[in-house]
Design a protein around this motif. Structure first.
Motif, PDB file in Angstrom:
ATOM      1  N   TYR A  67      89.482  65.671   7.107  1.00  0.00           N
ATOM      2  CA  TYR A  67      88.073  65.788   7.722  1.00  0.00           C
ATOM      3  C   TYR A  67      87.076  64.762   7.280  1.00  0.00           C
ATOM      4  CZ  TYR A  67      83.947  67.779   9.461  1.00  0.00           C
ATOM      5  OH  TYR A  67      82.564  67.805  10.113  1.00  0.00           O
ATOM      6  N   PRO A 117      94.723  59.267  15.947  1.00  0.00           N
ATOM      7  CA  PRO A 117      93.677  59.638  16.027  1.00  0.00           C
ATOM      8  C   PRO A 117      93.043  58.962  17.677  1.00  0.00           C
ATOM      9  CG  PRO A 117      93.484  58.188  14.451  1.00  0.00           C
ATOM     10  CD  PRO A 117      94.926  58.310  14.740  1.00  0.00           C
ATOM     11  N   LYS A 137      83.034  59.218  18.513  1.00  0.00           N
ATOM     12  CA  LYS A 137      83.760  60.378  18.495  1.00  0.00           C
ATOM     13  C   LYS A 137      85.230  60.284  18.195  1.00  0.00           C
ATOM     14  CE  LYS A 137      84.307  64.888  20.719  1.00  0.00           C
ATOM     15  NZ  LYS A 137      84.038  65.404  22.083  1.00  0.00           N
ATOM     16  N   THR A 139      88.860  62.121  17.442  1.00  0.00           N
ATOM     17  CA  THR A 139      89.779  63.453  17.522  1.00  0.00           C
ATOM     18  C   THR A 139      91.075  63.186  16.934  1.00  0.00           C
ATOM     19  OG1 THR A 139      88.306  63.824  19.405  1.00  0.00           O
ATOM     20  CG2 THR A 139      90.404  65.210  18.916  1.00  0.00           C
ATOM     21  N   TYR A 141      94.939  65.395  15.174  1.00  0.00           N
ATOM     22  CA  TYR A 141      95.329  66.566  14.801  1.00  0.00           C
ATOM     23  C   TYR A 141      95.987  66.516  13.356  1.00  0.00           C
ATOM     24  CZ  TYR A 141      94.618  67.943  19.509  1.00  0.00           C
ATOM     25  OH  TYR A 141      93.946  68.214  20.746  1.00  0.00           O
ATOM     26  N   PRO A 153      93.006  70.986  15.265  1.00  0.00           N
ATOM     27  CA  PRO A 153      92.365  69.751  16.053  1.00  0.00           C
ATOM     28  C   PRO A 153      91.092  69.440  14.510  1.00  0.00           C
ATOM     29  CG  PRO A 153      91.815  71.735  16.995  1.00  0.00           C
ATOM     30  CD  PRO A 153      92.771  72.015  16.055  1.00  0.00           C
ATOM     31  N   VAL A 155      87.667  67.154  14.788  1.00  0.00           N
ATOM     32  CA  VAL A 155      86.775  66.394  15.540  1.00  0.00           C
ATOM     33  C   VAL A 155      85.611  65.892  14.918  1.00  0.00           C
ATOM     34  CG1 VAL A 155      85.371  66.462  17.676  1.00  0.00           C
ATOM     35  CG2 VAL A 155      87.700  67.645  17.703  1.00  0.00           C
ATOM     36  N   GLN A 157      81.845  63.335  15.264  1.00  0.00           N
ATOM     37  CA  GLN A 157      81.235  62.618  16.080  1.00  0.00           C
ATOM     38  C   GLN A 157      79.826  62.379  15.376  1.00  0.00           C
ATOM     39  OE1 GLN A 157      79.945  64.397  19.823  1.00  0.00           O
ATOM     40  NE2 GLN A 157      79.092  62.706  20.443  1.00  0.00           N
TER      41      GLN A 157
END
Length: 163
Positions: A67, A117, A137, A139, A141, A153, A155, A157
């Protein structure tokens, strides 16, 4: 001398008990208990639980790292986008001089922990001039090592104003 007779009787019972144990039989009314089997079962249950907890801790650390990397990649793409807003992808400007390449290069170190991604670059205000916004953005997994954890997931942004 009744005490001597009793001592001999107890000695005889002890001898029968030891002989029965050696032959593999236990006298009626008594159960043979061995702590070895119980210890092995307890160890296997505790070891399995300990391994699942350890793998869960390692997966949480990998998830946190993924992350943070994806968040930094979105920030790097947006930072490049506010300086060069017209360079969105390889169709506008060849690699490495575009927003998508800059963002993707920051998440290259994740390896197999995340699936490919998806990077989306938009201009929320509808323009790409000074004072407008650019949004990046990402995204992806996350795939864990622990089999009981499903794909998660991630995400991130980032929105910045064009300078």
């Amino acid at each position: 001398r009744p005490g001597a007779l009793q001592a001999g009787g107890v000695k005889m019972l002890r001898m029968r008990w030891i002989e029965a144990l050696h032959r593999g039989r236990v006298p009626a009314g008594r159960r043979r208990t061995s702590p070895l089997g119980q210890t092995l079962v307890e160890f296997s249950l505790v070891a399995l639980l300990l391994m699942v907890v350890m793998m869960g801790i390692m997966d949480f650390a990998r998830l946190f790292f993924s992350y943070a990397s994806i968040s930094n990649a979105a920030r790097e793409g947006a930072r490049y986008g506010i300086i060069y807003p017209g360079h969105v992808d390889a169709g506008d400007k060849p690699d490495p001089d575009n927003i998508v390449f800059r963002a993707r290069s920051k998440i290259a170190n994740l390896g197999a922990s995340t699936e490919s991604p998806f990077i989306e670059v938009t201009f929320p205000d509808g323009c790409d001039s000074v004072g407008c916004r650019v949004s990046v953005k990402i995204t992806a997994y996350f795939r864990s090592w622990t089999p009981i954890i499903p794909r998660i997931p991630i995400v991130s942004q980032t929105v910045m104003y064009i300078e």
